[in-house]
Design an enzyme around this catalytic site. Structure first.
Site, PDB file in Angstrom:
ATOM      1  N   ALA A 193      32.603  -9.903 -16.043  1.00 16.43           N
ATOM      2  CA  ALA A 193      31.673 -11.032 -15.916  1.00 16.43           C
ATOM      3  C   ALA A 193      31.949 -11.792 -14.623  1.00 16.43           C
ATOM      4  O   ALA A 193      33.066 -11.804 -14.122  1.00 16.43           O
ATOM      5  CB  ALA A 193      31.837 -11.962 -17.111  1.00 16.43           C
ATOM      6  N   GLY A 218      33.526  -6.527 -18.735  1.00 14.54           N
ATOM      7  CA  GLY A 218      32.150  -6.036 -18.678  1.00 14.54           C
ATOM      8  C   GLY A 218      32.002  -4.808 -17.795  1.00 14.54           C
ATOM      9  O   GLY A 218      31.124  -3.970 -18.027  1.00 14.54           O
ATOM     10  N   GLU A 231      32.822  -2.005 -19.992  1.00 13.49           N
ATOM     11  CA  GLU A 231      31.760  -1.864 -20.996  1.00 13.49           C
ATOM     12  C   GLU A 231      30.531  -1.188 -20.385  1.00 13.49           C
ATOM     13  O   GLU A 231      29.892  -0.349 -21.023  1.00 13.49           O
ATOM     14  CB  GLU A 231      31.396  -3.235 -21.580  1.00 13.49           C
ATOM     15  CG  GLU A 231      32.538  -3.789 -22.436  1.00 13.49           C
ATOM     16  CD  GLU A 231      32.245  -5.163 -23.001  1.00 13.49           C
ATOM     17  OE1 GLU A 231      31.979  -6.077 -22.195  1.00 13.49           O
ATOM     18  OE2 GLU A 231      32.288  -5.334 -24.230  1.00 13.49           O
ATOM     19  N   GLU A 244      39.358  -9.767 -22.333  1.00  7.11           N
ATOM     20  CA  GLU A 244      38.676 -10.941 -22.899  1.00  7.11           C
ATOM     21  C   GLU A 244      39.570 -11.773 -23.805  1.00  7.11           C
ATOM     22  O   GLU A 244      39.429 -12.994 -23.891  1.00  7.11           O
ATOM     23  CB  GLU A 244      37.425 -10.503 -23.665  1.00  7.11           C
ATOM     24  CG  GLU A 244      36.263 -10.045 -22.797  1.00  7.11           C
ATOM     25  CD  GLU A 244      36.411  -8.625 -22.252  1.00  7.11           C
ATOM     26  OE1 GLU A 244      37.468  -7.976 -22.486  1.00  7.11           O
ATOM     27  OE2 GLU A 244      35.471  -8.163 -21.588  1.00  7.11           O
TER      28      GLU A 244
END
Ligand code: NAI
Length: 699
Positions: free
Chosen positions: A61, A102, A105, A125
């Site tokens: 992110a 992210g 991911e 995270e």
């Protein structure tokens, strides 16, 4: 431009380009989706590679979007991942350097993954009190197995790509490139080799099982509970991975992950961690010292005084590869200081935390002297002699005489006036406070005390030095005690009043330790040495007469109960036992003192103890902010988290006050002001605090 689109023959390459780590901000996300669409429309393109420019595939992110509408704006990360998954042409993630959060991911949503060796792969995270919320908990177990995935998700720690690639049966990487340099070409060739594969492989279609089933998750849950007592996120990570194994439909698992993520997002613990994440980064910025301020070159350091602090301070620089010269008045003191440094390093070697050859390399950088003339080549000198202005004066006058022009002269004083110290020299612009915390080689906090005349380039330089020696630096203005010790005085005074009113030291310590402090005020006093506080109180009694204290701490010192170093303080300490043992005589002494004051002891709740200790910090911090001693509220929180053992999950005293609600904090202060045995004057809410409440604002 946050991502580039290029076509190499029949392969389209989307290169994320959002320095420093290709964070998946809105513009980058949009560029990925656009690139995928464009590639699908172009009949000449047979396959797509997604990679990252510079020093990362993607760090996840974009932190600058945290807490803003942009973070969730479409295309959000889920949409981007769905676009990759549903792309009609093969999408290959070409991963290198950093692939986290992210970023990982996204890679897991691609059809194939090729990795360069040396790439750090992580789902971090949990470190912000969250869990991977874009399918990470559902897809990672399907490619590396439930257990390995859970370890990564619960710890947040990075694993090297070559290590993962070497695990038999892993499906995270379809290929490991020969080298980072070879990745681009190998990714193109690989994409061509899979251009005609149909149907395209999807991680979501892989099975997810642990051979021990429920029993494993129960075991994992117990393990995690023991390790993360104040934080809900690790246990929720277990729940999320369990959902991946339990649900028949992938999308049901994804939904469970989403719900758990939202629960964490709203938890005070995650808010605290996210606050600290930004607070720590913000602390290094000084409003009137821009990032491009020139810095002085620091190649060699000198330390004056080889005592408790001097030795630890020297170790920080040795660890960073910077040579240190230590000066003392007597050879014996140097020998003692050197022996302590050796002992500390040898303990690290024994524990396997330091390699023997590294230890030797560090010691080679250390030299000693009794002669000030030997310091003239140092670029930075840090004084750590006795806490006495007269002694500091002698030292700074000599330093002024011998140090080369432009050298930075720093004092490690914990309470003295840095402006006065600067005035002992003819170069006050070069003088600054560098207040380390004990043990100086361990504690992360460094208070940088900015004198009235300290030059901006000196500030810029010492902030950079702090980073180099891996300290979290916070700037403080000059006042008695700076940010941290000025606040702790109020906390300590409340501790004393609580004894006068009916508490035992153990009761106060237990209450605040239950709140989450590493150590209560009395155990902390015993550790730091009660005589130090005694000396400070004596000085303050002269400088600031009229400040009300409980006499109990002075009575304790009159009995020679200085703390752990003499085996007795508020508690007793027995060799071979690490705990603090309550002492009946100390409790008797407190009771007699109470009697002499004519106080009838009352039962005091843990809640009152915690509120009085913590809100005293809050009120003093509000004064500190108003006076401009601290630049911002988050700096105060950083000081207390990294220097004073304030519970991390509460995010620091001011973050905690915000969570409680400043209205409630002020209401409690008004209550405490009614207590005749407390200090009514002190409990008048600081003007800043009153203003914030009136305006419905927060720190
Ligand atoms: P210490 O007593 O362990 O060490 C002081 C050393 O300075 C001694 O080895 C002494 O021989 C030497 N010294 C004294 N006068 C000297 C002179 N004129 N020239 C050269 N060397 C001289 O004291 P400690 O605890 O290391 O404290 C040093 C400074 O650090 C003080 O200003 C103290 O307030 C500050 N400080 C102490 C902390 C602590 O927890 N002990 C924490 C943060 C700061």
């Amino acid at each position: 431009m946050t991502a580039q689109y290029q076509v190499h023959g029949d392969v389209a390459v989307i290169t994320l380009n959002n320095p420093p780590v290709n964070g998946l901000g809105l513009a980058t996300r949009r560029a990925i989706v656009d690139g995928l669409e464009r590639a699908q429309r172009d009949a000449a393109v047979k396959a797509i590679v997604i990679t990252g420019a510079g020093a990362a595939f993607s760090g996840g992110a974009d932190i600058t979007e945290f807490g803003t509408d942009k973070a969730l704006a479409e295309p959000n990360l889920h949409t981007v991942i769905a676009a990759a998954e549903q792309c009609a042409k093969p999408v290959v993630a070409a991963i290198h350097s950093v692939c986290m959060g992210g970023g990982l991911e996204l890679a897991l949503g691609c059809h194939y993954r090729i990795a360069a060796p040396g790439c750090s792969v992580a789902l971090p995270e949990v470190k912000l009190g969250l869990l991977p919320g874009a399918g990470g908990t559902q897809r990672l177990p399907r490619v590396v197995g439930v257990e390995a995935a859970l370890n990564m998700i619960v710890s947040g720690e990075p694993v090297k790509s070559e290590l993962i690639a070497g695990v038999p049966g892993q499906k995270l990487f379809d290929r490991l490139a020969a080298s980072p340099e070879a990745l681009a070409a190998e990714a193109l060739a690989f994409a061509r080799s899979v251009a005609n594969v149909r149907p395209l492989p999807l991680v979501r279609n892989l099975p997810c099982k642990h051979p021990q089933g429920d029993a494993y998750f129960q075991f994992a849950r117990n393990m995690v509970k023991g390790m993360s007592k104040n934080f809900p996120a690790p246990a929720k990570c277990v729940d999320a991975v369990e959902a991946a194994a339990k649900h028949k439909k992938f999308d049901d698992g994804l939904k469970a992950e989403r719900e758990l993520f939202i629960q964490l997002m709203w938890s005070p613990e995650s808010r605290a961690l996210r606050h600290l994440f930004f607070a720590e980064r913000a602390a290094s910025k000084i409003p009137d010292v821009p990032a491009d301020t020139p810095r002085r070159d620091i190649q060699a350091v000198a330390v004056i005084g080889a005592g408790t602090m001097g030795g630890g301070i020297a170790m920080n620089f040795l660890n960073a590869g910077i040579p240190v010269k230590m000066l003392e008045m007597k050879q014996e003191a140097l020998d003692r200081g050197l022996a302590t440094i050796r002992k500390n390093y040898e303990a690290q070697v024994k524990k396997g935390k330091l390699k023997a050859d590294k230890y030797e390399q560090r010691m080679v950088l250390l030299s000693t002297t009794l002669d000030y003339a030997d310091l003239k080549n140092a670029d930075l000198v840090i004084e750590a002699v006795f806490e006495d202005l007269g002694v500091k004066e002698q030292v700074f006058r000599q330093l002024d005489a011998v140090m080369k022009p432009g050298a930075i002269l720093a004092s490690n004083t914990s309470t003295l006036d840095v402006n006065k110290i600067a005035a002992f020299t003819a170069r006050p612009q070069d003088v600054v406070g560098l207040h380390f915390f004990s043990p100086a080689n361990v504690m992360k906090l460094l208070e940088v005390v900015r004198g009235d005349e300290t030059a901006k380039d000196v500030m810029a330089t010492v902030m950079a030095v702090a980073k180099k020696i891996r300290k979290t630096a916070v700037v403080s203005g000059v006042c008695d005690g700076f940010i941290g010790n000025r606040m702790i005085e109020q906390y300590g005074r409340q501790g004393g009043f609580l004894l006068d009113e009916g508490c035992t030291p153990a009761q106060v310590d237990k209450a605040i330790e239950k709140f989450g402090f590493a150590m209560g005020p009395f155990r902390m006093g015993d550790l730091a040495g009660n005589d130090i506080g005694w000396a400070i109180r004596k000085r303050r009694a002269i400088e600031r007469p009229g400040m009300k204290y409980s006499k109990t701490a002075d009575l304790l010192c009159e009995q020679g109960r200085f703390g752990q170093k003499v085996g007795k303080g508020w508690y007793d300490y027995v060799p071979g036992r690490r705990d603090a043992i309550p002492n009946a005589e100390v409790e008797q002494m407190i009771a007699e003192h109470r009697q002499a004051l004519g106080i009838t002891p009352r039962t005091i709740s843990d809640e009152e103890i915690v509120q009085r200790l913590v809100f005293s910090l809050v009120n003093e911090a509000a004064h500190i902010l108003e006076e401009g001693i601290a630049n911002k509220a988050s700096d105060v929180d950083v000081v207390y988290i990294f220097g004073y053992g304030f519970p991390v999950h509460r995010g620091g005293p001011l973050n905690y006050a915000n969570e409680v609600g400043l209205f409630n904090v002020v209401a409690a202060m008004r209550r405490f002001a009614q207590n005749p045995l407390d200090d009514a004057q002190f409990w008048q809410p600081a003007p800043l605090l009153s203003r914030l409440v009136a305006e419905g604002k927060q720190f």
